[in-house]
Design an enzyme around this catalytic site. Structure first.
Site, PDB file in Angstrom:
ATOM      1  N   ALA A 180       0.816  -1.211   0.000  1.00 41.50           N
ATOM      2  CA  ALA A 180       0.000   0.000   0.000  1.00 41.50           C
ATOM      3  C   ALA A 180       0.850   1.260   0.000  1.00 41.50           C
ATOM      4  O   ALA A 180       0.515   2.250  -0.669  1.00 41.50           O
ATOM      5  CB  ALA A 180      -0.921  -0.003   1.221  1.00 41.50           C
ATOM      6  N   GLU A 181       1.951   1.254   0.737  1.00 45.21           N
ATOM      7  CA  GLU A 181       2.746   2.461   0.896  1.00 45.21           C
ATOM      8  C   GLU A 181       3.638   2.756  -0.309  1.00 45.21           C
ATOM      9  O   GLU A 181       3.740   3.910  -0.741  1.00 45.21           O
ATOM     10  CB  GLU A 181       3.615   2.348   2.164  1.00 45.21           C
ATOM     11  CG  GLU A 181       2.834   2.436   3.456  1.00 45.21           C
ATOM     12  CD  GLU A 181       2.304   3.837   3.710  1.00 45.21           C
ATOM     13  OE1 GLU A 181       2.892   4.801   3.197  1.00 45.21           O
ATOM     14  OE2 GLU A 181       1.293   3.965   4.429  1.00 45.21           O
ATOM     15  N   SER A 182       4.294   1.748  -0.828  1.00 41.24           N
ATOM     16  CA  SER A 182       5.318   2.004  -1.854  1.00 41.24           C
ATOM     17  C   SER A 182       5.217   1.123  -3.087  1.00 41.24           C
ATOM     18  O   SER A 182       6.008   1.293  -4.018  1.00 41.24           O
ATOM     19  CB  SER A 182       6.707   1.821  -1.234  1.00 41.24           C
ATOM     20  OG  SER A 182       6.885   0.461  -0.835  1.00 41.24           O
TER      21      SER A 182
END
Length: 223
Positions: free
Chosen positions: A109-111
């Site tokens: 989700a983040e990167s």
């Protein structure tokens, strides 16, 4: 002489499929071969060479089963990443007491599993740490390059999320604090507001694919 000649191939024939299976297993995945085996207990003084071999094979089969349950083998294919990155994520999560499956979902989700990822707000690396937060979590992160190093970035991000889980005793609130900041979440809670902004669904998924653990690394949270 003929009696010995008939017995030896039979014994070898029984062991050959097992040996071939072990060789194929190691050839199939570099992850298994790269794992550092845990120190084995000392062998009994009277144990024969044959008994040592079969004990080693049993221990390796058990280790393979445990690694498979922990997602070490399935994660590269499931998330489309290299075995090396999967191993790094898995180990970092275990070290910080975070369920590795949640760790994979957070990084996705983040990167998008890009160690060089940078957000418009300035967050860096696999777990998208803001420079000030990264330095607070790890004083050695004094530069952007240091923050984007995969293993330190993962350990800092996973360790922070695990601390948030312990603080809120609620995975959704912990994820929202990771995304929005503890101050924003605490403020909404004091005012009786729901701090949800859609981030938890983005990380945890929906339907049958939804993550159902509590985020902590426990035997019950294995794949």
């Amino acid at each position: 002489m003929s009696s010995t000649a008939t017995r030896t191939p039979a014994r070898a024939g029984r062991r050959t499929p097992v040996l071939l299976a072990l060789v194929a297993l190691c050839a199939w995945t570099p992850v298994l071969c790269a794992q550092q085996a845990a120190p084995a207990p000392a062998a009994p003084a009277n144990e024969t060479a044959g008994q040592q071999f079969w004990r080693w094979l049993r221990d390796e089969a058990h280790r393979f089963t445990e690694l498979g349950r922990g997602g070490m083998f399935t994660s590269p294919m499931r998330y489309g990443i290299s075995p090396q990155l999967a191993r790094t994520i898995h180990r970092a999560a275990e070290t910080e007491g975070l369920d590795p499956e949640l760790g994979f979902r957070l990084v996705r989700a983040e990167s998008g599993f890009n160690p060089r990822a940078r957000s418009h707000a300035g967050a860096l690396g696999l777990t998208q740490l803001m420079p000030s937060t990264a330095r607070w979590l790890d004083r050695r992160m004094t530069s952007r390059e240091a923050i984007m190093e995969p293993e330190p970035n993962l350990r800092a991000g996973f360790g922070y999320l695990r601390r948030l889980i312990d603080k809120y005793q609620n995975l959704n609130l912990a994820l929202l604090a990771y995304n929005r900041g503890e101050g924003a979440v605490d403020r909404d809670l004091r005012r009786g507001r729901d701090p949800e902004n859609g981030y938890t669904r983005y990380v945890l998924g929906i339907g049958v694919e939804r993550y159902r653990g509590d985020g902590r690394r426990t035997a019950g949270n294995r794949e």
